[in-house]
Design a protein around this motif. Structure first.
Motif, PDB file in Angstrom:
ATOM      1  N   GLY A 343       0.798  -1.221   0.000  1.00 57.77           N
ATOM      2  CA  GLY A 343       0.000   0.000   0.000  1.00 57.77           C
ATOM      3  C   GLY A 343       0.826   1.264   0.000  1.00 57.77           C
ATOM      4  N   ARG A 344       2.110   1.156   0.320  1.00 61.93           N
ATOM      5  CA  ARG A 344       2.986   2.318   0.339  1.00 61.93           C
ATOM      6  C   ARG A 344       3.681   2.555  -1.006  1.00 61.93           C
ATOM      7  NH1 ARG A 344       4.185   3.964   5.535  1.00 61.93           N
ATOM      8  NH2 ARG A 344       6.180   4.836   4.862  1.00 61.93           N
ATOM      9  N   CYS A 345       3.462   1.666  -1.962  1.00 64.69           N
ATOM     10  CA  CYS A 345       4.085   1.798  -3.279  1.00 64.69           C
ATOM     11  C   CYS A 345       3.281   2.769  -4.136  1.00 64.69           C
ATOM     12  CB  CYS A 345       4.170   0.444  -3.976  1.00 64.69           C
ATOM     13  SG  CYS A 345       5.254  -0.746  -3.145  1.00 64.69           S
ATOM     14  N   GLY A 346       3.946   3.732  -4.719  1.00 66.44           N
ATOM     15  CA  GLY A 346       3.292   4.715  -5.575  1.00 66.44           C
ATOM     16  C   GLY A 346       3.411   4.350  -7.037  1.00 66.44           C
ATOM     17  N   PRO A 347       2.815   5.149  -7.931  1.00 64.13           N
ATOM     18  CA  PRO A 347       2.818   4.835  -9.366  1.00 64.13           C
ATOM     19  C   PRO A 347       4.205   4.865  -9.998  1.00 64.13           C
ATOM     20  CG  PRO A 347       1.855   7.003  -8.940  1.00 64.13           C
ATOM     21  CD  PRO A 347       2.009   6.339  -7.629  1.00 64.13           C
ATOM     22  N   ALA A 348       5.172   5.539  -9.359  1.00 66.88           N
ATOM     23  CA  ALA A 348       6.519   5.609  -9.918  1.00 66.88           C
ATOM     24  C   ALA A 348       7.431   4.504  -9.380  1.00 66.88           C
ATOM     25  CB  ALA A 348       7.143   6.972  -9.614  1.00 66.88           C
ATOM     26  N   THR A 349       6.896   3.629  -8.548  1.00 71.21           N
ATOM     27  CA  THR A 349       7.712   2.557  -7.972  1.00 71.21           C
ATOM     28  C   THR A 349       8.200   1.618  -9.064  1.00 71.21           C
ATOM     29  OG1 THR A 349       6.427   2.657  -5.925  1.00 71.21           O
ATOM     30  CG2 THR A 349       7.725   0.673  -6.305  1.00 71.21           C
ATOM     31  N   GLY A 350       9.484   1.276  -9.014  1.00 72.51           N
ATOM     32  CA  GLY A 350      10.050   0.361  -9.994  1.00 72.51           C
ATOM     33  C   GLY A 350       9.885  -1.089  -9.581  1.00 72.51           C
ATOM     34  N   VAL A 351      10.422  -1.981 -10.422  1.00 73.42           N
ATOM     35  CA  VAL A 351      10.313  -3.415 -10.151  1.00 73.42           C
ATOM     36  C   VAL A 351      10.964  -3.756  -8.815  1.00 73.42           C
ATOM     37  CG1 VAL A 351      11.037  -5.701 -10.934  1.00 73.42           C
ATOM     38  CG2 VAL A 351      10.175  -4.032 -12.591  1.00 73.42           C
ATOM     39  N   ARG A 352      12.126  -3.158  -8.512  1.00 73.74           N
ATOM     40  CA  ARG A 352      12.794  -3.457  -7.242  1.00 73.74           C
ATOM     41  C   ARG A 352      11.970  -2.993  -6.047  1.00 73.74           C
ATOM     42  NH1 ARG A 352      19.223  -2.001  -8.227  1.00 73.74           N
ATOM     43  NH2 ARG A 352      19.592  -3.574  -9.875  1.00 73.74           N
ATOM     44  N   GLY A 353      11.295  -1.841  -6.200  1.00 74.15           N
ATOM     45  CA  GLY A 353      10.472  -1.353  -5.105  1.00 74.15           C
ATOM     46  C   GLY A 353       9.276  -2.236  -4.822  1.00 74.15           C
ATOM     47  N   ALA A 413     -15.482   2.642  -4.295  1.00 71.46           N
ATOM     48  CA  ALA A 413     -15.953   3.603  -3.295  1.00 71.46           C
ATOM     49  C   ALA A 413     -14.807   4.457  -2.761  1.00 71.46           C
ATOM     50  CB  ALA A 413     -16.633   2.854  -2.148  1.00 71.46           C
ATOM     51  N   LEU A 414     -13.650   3.834  -2.514  1.00 66.72           N
ATOM     52  CA  LEU A 414     -12.498   4.593  -2.035  1.00 66.72           C
ATOM     53  C   LEU A 414     -12.002   5.590  -3.081  1.00 66.72           C
ATOM     54  CD1 LEU A 414     -10.543   1.690  -0.281  1.00 66.72           C
ATOM     55  CD2 LEU A 414     -11.653   3.626   0.849  1.00 66.72           C
ATOM     56  N   LEU A 415     -12.022   5.177  -4.340  1.00 69.94           N
ATOM     57  CA  LEU A 415     -11.627   6.086  -5.421  1.00 69.94           C
ATOM     58  C   LEU A 415     -12.600   7.260  -5.526  1.00 69.94           C
ATOM     59  CD1 LEU A 415     -10.499   3.594  -8.202  1.00 69.94           C
ATOM     60  CD2 LEU A 415      -9.107   5.422  -7.212  1.00 69.94           C
ATOM     61  N   ALA A 416     -13.899   6.970  -5.421  1.00 68.96           N
ATOM     62  CA  ALA A 416     -14.894   8.041  -5.494  1.00 68.96           C
ATOM     63  C   ALA A 416     -14.683   9.037  -4.358  1.00 68.96           C
ATOM     64  CB  ALA A 416     -16.302   7.447  -5.436  1.00 68.96           C
ATOM     65  N   ASP A 417     -14.342   8.543  -3.180  1.00 74.09           N
ATOM     66  CA  ASP A 417     -14.092   9.430  -2.039  1.00 74.09           C
ATOM     67  C   ASP A 417     -12.854  10.300  -2.297  1.00 74.09           C
ATOM     68  OD1 ASP A 417     -14.581  10.226   0.800  1.00 74.09           O
ATOM     69  OD2 ASP A 417     -12.613   9.326   1.084  1.00 74.09           O
ATOM     70  N   GLN A 418     -11.797   9.706  -2.790  1.00 75.90           N
ATOM     71  CA  GLN A 418     -10.581  10.466  -3.076  1.00 75.90           C
ATOM     72  C   GLN A 418     -10.811  11.517  -4.159  1.00 75.90           C
ATOM     73  OE1 GLN A 418      -7.645  10.502  -1.592  1.00 75.90           O
ATOM     74  NE2 GLN A 418      -8.102   8.856  -0.154  1.00 75.90           N
ATOM     75  N   LEU A 419     -11.486  11.136  -5.232  1.00 78.36           N
ATOM     76  CA  LEU A 419     -11.725  12.085  -6.321  1.00 78.36           C
ATOM     77  C   LEU A 419     -12.710  13.166  -5.908  1.00 78.36           C
ATOM     78  CD1 LEU A 419     -11.897   9.657  -9.398  1.00 78.36           C
ATOM     79  CD2 LEU A 419     -10.000  11.129  -8.691  1.00 78.36           C
ATOM     80  N   GLY A 420     -13.672  12.810  -5.056  1.00 78.45           N
ATOM     81  CA  GLY A 420     -14.611  13.809  -4.562  1.00 78.45           C
ATOM     82  C   GLY A 420     -13.921  14.896  -3.758  1.00 78.45           C
ATOM     83  N   HIS A 421     -12.907  14.498  -2.959  1.00 78.70           N
ATOM     84  CA  HIS A 421     -12.142  15.487  -2.202  1.00 78.70           C
ATOM     85  C   HIS A 421     -11.190  16.278  -3.103  1.00 78.70           C
ATOM     86  CE1 HIS A 421     -13.444  13.108   1.352  1.00 78.70           C
ATOM     87  NE2 HIS A 421     -13.330  14.274   1.966  1.00 78.70           N
ATOM     88  N   ALA A 422     -10.602  15.607  -4.083  1.00 77.46           N
ATOM     89  CA  ALA A 422      -9.642  16.275  -4.962  1.00 77.46           C
ATOM     90  C   ALA A 422     -10.330  17.231  -5.926  1.00 77.46           C
ATOM     91  CB  ALA A 422      -8.833  15.236  -5.721  1.00 77.46           C
ATOM     92  N   ALA A 464      -6.169   5.565  -2.612  1.00 74.40           N
ATOM     93  CA  ALA A 464      -7.287   4.633  -2.431  1.00 74.40           C
ATOM     94  C   ALA A 464      -6.793   3.205  -2.308  1.00 74.40           C
ATOM     95  CB  ALA A 464      -8.260   4.765  -3.605  1.00 74.40           C
ATOM     96  N   PHE A 465      -5.821   2.843  -3.128  1.00 77.59           N
ATOM     97  CA  PHE A 465      -5.280   1.480  -3.080  1.00 77.59           C
ATOM     98  C   PHE A 465      -4.589   1.231  -1.738  1.00 77.59           C
ATOM     99  CE2 PHE A 465      -2.471  -2.041  -4.110  1.00 77.59           C
ATOM    100  CZ  PHE A 465      -3.257  -2.825  -4.946  1.00 77.59           C
ATOM    101  N   GLY A 466      -3.898   2.247  -1.222  1.00 69.84           N
ATOM    102  CA  GLY A 466      -3.260   2.104   0.081  1.00 69.84           C
ATOM    103  C   GLY A 466      -4.268   1.855   1.187  1.00 69.84           C
ATOM    104  N   ARG A 467      -5.374   2.572   1.156  1.00 70.61           N
ATOM    105  CA  ARG A 467      -6.421   2.341   2.162  1.00 70.61           C
ATOM    106  C   ARG A 467      -7.023   0.946   1.994  1.00 70.61           C
ATOM    107  NH1 ARG A 467     -10.386   7.361   1.698  1.00 70.61           N
ATOM    108  NH2 ARG A 467     -11.520   6.154   3.289  1.00 70.61           N
ATOM    109  N   LEU A 468      -7.182   0.518   0.756  1.00 70.69           N
ATOM    110  CA  LEU A 468      -7.724  -0.819   0.513  1.00 70.69           C
ATOM    111  C   LEU A 468      -6.812  -1.899   1.081  1.00 70.69           C
ATOM    112  CD1 LEU A 468      -9.872  -2.611  -0.935  1.00 70.69           C
ATOM    113  CD2 LEU A 468      -8.352  -2.582  -2.926  1.00 70.69           C
ATOM    114  N   THR A 469      -5.515  -1.774   0.851  1.00 68.64           N
ATOM    115  CA  THR A 469      -4.597  -2.790   1.371  1.00 68.64           C
ATOM    116  C   THR A 469      -4.597  -2.816   2.895  1.00 68.64           C
ATOM    117  OG1 THR A 469      -2.734  -1.234   1.189  1.00 68.64           O
ATOM    118  CG2 THR A 469      -3.091  -2.762  -0.662  1.00 68.64           C
TER     119      THR A 469
END
Length: 504
Positions: A343-353, A413-422, A464-469
């Motif tokens: 859940g701590r991995c972001g979109p820029a995380t590489g294969v090693r991460g 639902a988590l994505l909708a919450d995040q996008l609603g705030h953003a 959202a993915f971090g909260r899901l994990t």
């Protein structure tokens, strides 16, 4: 016996290929066949739903009309449905055919497992079913990589044809060397129980899948969920009445008197939330959202599922020193830690991460994965092992289908919450964009949110993915504790000795 084992293992290899294929090529399916986010979710859920709903009925059918016949019939249907999938004109037809493919997989697994159980006994049976589990693991480990490469080079049709090609090999060997057998004690099929069970699963899945788009309090969700509850109640009453009348129910409720049996059923459902849902979510994230190649995504998925091939032998050795309860619980705790890390991995995380968390999840799940098939038939009296195995497989597969629906809805639902705030001024468009993001349709999500950038949406997805994990890790930890409590009760049927001897 080796030829029968080879045929059943090849059929077992085809099943994870059938499951993971549409997830790997979901962006290609969306471009070719169109469809709504809910429809795209059904591309995976239709298979798991029909597979889980039909598994116990297929086992009863195999006992009645012949195990070899049901096994070969299931494989023929798998080949035919795979060929039809490649010709599907739209997503609705594709999803209906995925349901047929799930029925085929249920027949092949139930018939093949029952036939294999007739030709091997004692520790050889445990070893044979360990090989069957390894074939599932091989499909999960290498399937996404092979399917990704096939999708890139030959298109999505090649991916949906692949399980059928494997099934052809299984059919050829089974038709040649599998002996015919059936149960002389088999009674008529439990039609009422089968119908009630299928309705309960189908309505539950439908209600959960529609929740993100319509809301949990709407008629589109409440009515199916209420219907699922009524169908489940009807199923329990039907099975109890049939048992009192001396019939042969799909589900023998008296098995739940054994605490270790209950623990095994909970163990069967545990990988669904800590591992199986990732087999669908991660290819969508890696390919559809992060823009990775199928080769890179396949390498990442191999880090997740590859350990399943290595862990059964290690788990059997550990059971020689510690209890199965401790080994399974420790594996689930490691899996939960991996989920939190992921859940701590972001979109820029590489294969090693990604390597650390994915390996932790795979290694953690691999410990109970290597033990639970053997435990399923060993924690009850020998004469009831067949029914126990059928219940175990049904709980596992049906649990995976329900988990996919619940986790998909939760992510939406988590994505909708995040996008609603953003994007507070987006209104309903934020919820629609969330559903598109959940299926990897980044371009359509951007079109629904003018002014949003790719980086904005990927950041929202990562949160959202971090909260899901975190939720999935909590479920996995809770399951670890309960499984430990149930499995630590006295081993009255020698389960752990059989596991160590059969897999060592």
């Amino acid at each position: 016996m080796p030829w029968v084992l080879a045929a059943v293992c090849l059929a077992g290899l085809a099943m994870p290929l059938s499951f993971t294929g549409p997830a790997v090529v979901l962006p290609l399916l969306r471009e070719a066949l169109g469809g709504s986010p809910v429809g795209l979710h059904w591309a995976t859920n239709a298979f798991m739903l029909s597979f889980g709903a039909a598994l116990m009925a297929a086992g009863a059918l195999a006992d009645n009309v012949g195990r070899r016949r049901v096994f070969l019939g299931g494989l023929l249907l798998a080949v035919a449905s795979g060929a039809a999938l490649a010709c599907a004109p739209n997503l609705l037809v594709f999803n209906l055919l995925r349901g047929v493919q799930g029925l085929a997989a249920a027949a092949a697994l139930a018939g093949g497992s029952a036939a294999l159980a007739q030709v091997v006994q004692g520790t050889a049976r445990t070893r044979a079913f360990g090989w069957l589990g390894a074939s599932f693991g091989a499909g999960l480990a290498f399937g996404p990589l092979a399917e990704g490469l096939l999708g890139d080079s030959l298109g999505w049709r090649a991916v949906v044809l692949l399980p059928g090609l494997v099934s052809v090999s299984a059919f050829a060997i089974g038709a040649w060397r599998m002996p015919a057998s059936r149960s002389i004690a088999a009674t008529r099929l439990d039609g009422a129980g089968t119908l009630a069970f299928t309705l309960a699963l189908g309505l539950l899945t439908l209600g959960v899948l529609q929740a993100p788009a319509h809301g949990w309090g709407t008629a589109q969700v409440v009515v199916p969920l209420a219907g699922a509850a009524l169908a489940a109640l009807l199923f329990v009453r039907t099975e109890a009445r049939l048992l009192r009348q001396g019939g042969q129910p799909m589900l023998d409720m008296t098995l739940f008197r054994y605490p270790r049996f209950v623990g095994v059923q909970l163990l069967a459902a545990a990988p669904a939330y800590g591992f199986v849902v990732l087999l669908v979510l991660l290819p969508i994230r890696f390919i559809g959202l992060e823009g990775r190649s199928s080769w890179e995504a396949g390498q990442l998925m191999l880090l997740l599922s590859g350990p399943i091939l290595l862990m059964p032998g290690i788990a059997a050795r550990l059971v020689g020193r510690w209890s199965a309860a401790a080994v399974c619980a420790a594996g689930l705790v490691l899996c939960a830690a991996g989920l939190l890390w992921l859940g701590r991995c972001g979109p820029a995380t590489g294969v090693r991460g990604y390597a650390g968390p994915l390996l932790a999840i795979g290694l953690g799940v691999g410990l109970p994965w290597g033990l639970m098939d053997g435990l399923a038939v060993s924690v009850v009296p020998r004469e009831r092992a067949g029914m126990a195995a059928g219940i175990f497989n049904t709980v596992r597969v049906a649990g995976e289908g329900i988990a996919l629906a619940l986790v998909g809805a939760g992510l939406g639902a988590l994505l909708a919450d995040q996008l609603g705030h953003a994007f507070p001024g987006a209104g309903p468009a934020a919820a629609q964009a969330a559903q598109r993001l959940a299926t990897g349709d980044l371009a359509q999500a951007l079109a629904l949110l003018p002014g949003a950038t790719r980086a904005d949406l990927l950041h929202a997805y990562a949160l959202a993915f971090g909260r899901l994990t975190q939720v999935l890790a909590g479920v996995t930890l809770a399951t670890a504790g309960v499984v430990f409590l149930f499995l630590r009760t006295p081993d009255l049927h020698g389960a752990e000795g059989q596991l160590a001897a059969g897999q060592g």
